[in-house]
Scaffold this motif. Structure first.
Motif, PDB file in Angstrom:
ATOM      1  N   ALA A   8      55.648  72.820  34.035  1.00 28.01           N
ATOM      2  CA  ALA A   8      55.220  72.156  35.337  1.00 28.01           C
ATOM      3  C   ALA A   8      54.698  73.286  36.249  1.00 28.01           C
ATOM      4  N   ILE A   9      53.631  72.349  36.745  1.00 24.19           N
ATOM      5  CA  ILE A   9      52.859  73.239  37.649  1.00 24.19           C
ATOM      6  C   ILE A   9      52.954  72.824  39.256  1.00 24.19           C
ATOM      7  N   ASN A  10      53.614  73.749  40.227  1.00 23.69           N
ATOM      8  CA  ASN A  10      53.813  73.442  41.505  1.00 23.69           C
ATOM      9  C   ASN A  10      52.748  73.947  42.404  1.00 23.69           C
ATOM     10  N   GLY A  11      51.939  72.830  42.739  1.00 24.71           N
ATOM     11  CA  GLY A  11      50.833  73.321  43.643  1.00 24.71           C
ATOM     12  C   GLY A  11      51.125  73.176  45.309  1.00 24.71           C
ATOM     13  N   SER A  12      52.435  73.211  45.474  1.00 24.43           N
ATOM     14  CA  SER A  12      53.010  73.173  46.896  1.00 24.43           C
ATOM     15  C   SER A  12      53.498  74.689  47.312  1.00 24.43           C
ATOM     16  N   PRO A  13      53.295  74.996  48.456  1.00 27.51           N
ATOM     17  CA  PRO A  13      53.869  76.314  48.723  1.00 27.51           C
ATOM     18  C   PRO A  13      55.307  76.432  48.941  1.00 27.51           C
ATOM     19  N   ARG A  14      55.802  75.255  48.787  1.00 24.97           N
ATOM     20  CA  ARG A  14      57.390  75.047  49.190  1.00 24.97           C
ATOM     21  C   ARG A  14      58.082  75.127  47.682  1.00 24.97           C
ATOM     22  N   THR A  29      61.174  75.042  28.671  1.00 27.56           N
ATOM     23  CA  THR A  29      60.646  74.434  29.821  1.00 27.56           C
ATOM     24  C   THR A  29      60.230  75.576  30.808  1.00 27.56           C
ATOM     25  N   GLU A  30      59.271  75.400  31.705  1.00 27.92           N
ATOM     26  CA  GLU A  30      59.016  76.287  32.560  1.00 27.92           C
ATOM     27  C   GLU A  30      58.298  75.763  34.004  1.00 27.92           C
ATOM     28  N   LEU A  31      58.714  76.113  35.297  1.00 28.88           N
ATOM     29  CA  LEU A  31      57.988  75.740  36.201  1.00 28.88           C
ATOM     30  C   LEU A  31      57.285  76.868  36.944  1.00 28.88           C
ATOM     31  N   ILE A  32      56.031  76.909  37.205  1.00 33.19           N
ATOM     32  CA  ILE A  32      55.401  77.718  37.590  1.00 33.19           C
ATOM     33  C   ILE A  32      54.766  77.446  39.102  1.00 33.19           C
ATOM     34  N   ASN A  33      55.042  78.368  39.930  1.00 31.43           N
ATOM     35  CA  ASN A  33      54.834  78.105  41.426  1.00 31.43           C
ATOM     36  C   ASN A  33      53.260  78.889  41.527  1.00 31.43           C
ATOM     37  N   LEU A  34      52.225  78.071  41.967  1.00 27.24           N
ATOM     38  CA  LEU A  34      50.888  78.610  41.953  1.00 27.24           C
ATOM     39  C   LEU A  34      50.914  79.452  43.238  1.00 27.24           C
ATOM     40  N   TYR A  35      51.688  79.335  44.102  1.00 26.12           N
ATOM     41  CA  TYR A  35      51.560  80.120  45.550  1.00 26.12           C
ATOM     42  C   TYR A  35      52.170  81.236  45.503  1.00 26.12           C
ATOM     43  N   ASP A  36      52.845  81.969  44.061  1.00 17.59           N
ATOM     44  CA  ASP A  36      53.366  83.093  44.033  1.00 17.59           C
ATOM     45  C   ASP A  36      52.206  83.997  43.245  1.00 17.59           C
ATOM     46  N   LEU A  37      51.089  83.343  42.904  1.00 18.64           N
ATOM     47  CA  LEU A  37      50.228  84.076  42.289  1.00 18.64           C
ATOM     48  C   LEU A  37      48.779  84.375  42.882  1.00 18.64           C
ATOM     49  N   SER A  38      48.372  85.327  42.668  1.00 20.60           N
ATOM     50  CA  SER A  38      47.002  85.675  43.396  1.00 20.60           C
ATOM     51  C   SER A  38      45.711  85.426  42.354  1.00 20.60           C
TER      52      SER A  38
END
Length: 244
Positions: free
Chosen positions: A5-11, A36-45
């Motif tokens: 799952a790819i989270n495109g929210s900063p929250r 399963t894995e939840l990836i938070n895009l706002y954690d990445l540069s």
């Protein structure tokens, strides 16, 4: 089986993240052995596509994959082996969040071939889903043409992988206390009521998406949902319902 799952929210605990978490719970409910894995895009540069065309170079070492080395590179490697991907984004200025847009450029473009058919060289025709969260109502989104604005990216996901299951989460609760923010256009009582009545149904739908994706039944579930939605609108039209 692996589903990301790819989270495109900063929250990380907001509406989008909760929907994605419930979807992954649905995956585990269907198959306990699923990874399963939840990836938070706002954690990445990372950035969007840099137009280096390394992924298109004839006999190039990076043909068919992004050559840029940054925080997104290992994520793209994981997704190449995934069996399903669930994308989640809040709607900002009538479109995807900036980080989700950057991610999609980097993820999709290397697999898109510049041939007459615009064919795909993705390693798998994996199942996909796209979750949208927004503070406008369904009626407001429709009047503004939001579905048409978001559909082109859905079409690219379909062309490269499979048709995504689309979940719309409307009229979301943005703040814990609206009195702390300048937002007089919103009715906090209405927002709270909608949250209590509708968000649990959105979470349940997200769970079902994950469940059916894990079982390889997402297309059938999607077709059933589309048919049900079509019949609901026919019924509303026949009886003059306007949702106000």
């Amino acid at each position: 089986m692996k589903i990301c799952a790819i989270n495109g929210s900063p929250r990380k605990r907001g509406n989008t993240a909760r929907l994605l978490s419930w979807a992954l719970d649905g995956v585990k409910n269907a198959r306990e052995d699923a990874e399963t894995e939840l990836i938070n895009l706002y954690d990445l540069s990372f950035t969007g596509c840099r137009s280096c065309f390394s992924c298109k170079r004839v006999n190039g070492p990076s043909y068919g994959r992004c050559a840029v080395k940054d925080d997104l590179a290992p994520v793209l490697g994981k997704l190449a082996d995934a069996d399903g991907v669930i994308l989640g984004s809040p709607v900002y200025f009538m479109g995807l969040s900036g980080m989700m847009r950057c991610f999609l450029e980097r993820w999709l473009y290397p697999y898109l071939v510049y041939d007459a058919a615009r064919s795909s060289i993705a390693p798998k025709r994996m199942a996909t889903a796209m979750f949208y969260t927004m503070n406008v109502t369904e009626e407001q989104a429709g009047a503004a043409g939001l579905p048409a604005l978001l559909r082109p990216m859905e079409n690219f996901v379909e062309r490269i992988f499979t048709r995504p299951y689309v979940l719309w989460c409307y009229d979301t609760l943005q703040f814990r206390d609206y009195s702390n923010y300048v937002a007089p256009v919103f009715d906090e009582a209405h927002k709270q009521q909608h949250r209590e009545e509708c968000f649990p149904m959105d979470l349940k739908e997200a769970f079902e998406v994950g469940h059916h994706m894990a079982l390889g039944e997402l297309r059938e579930f999607d077709e059933h949902a589309r048919e049900h939605h079509h019949h609901d609108h026919e019924h509303e039209h026949a009886h003059g319902h306007d949702h106000h």
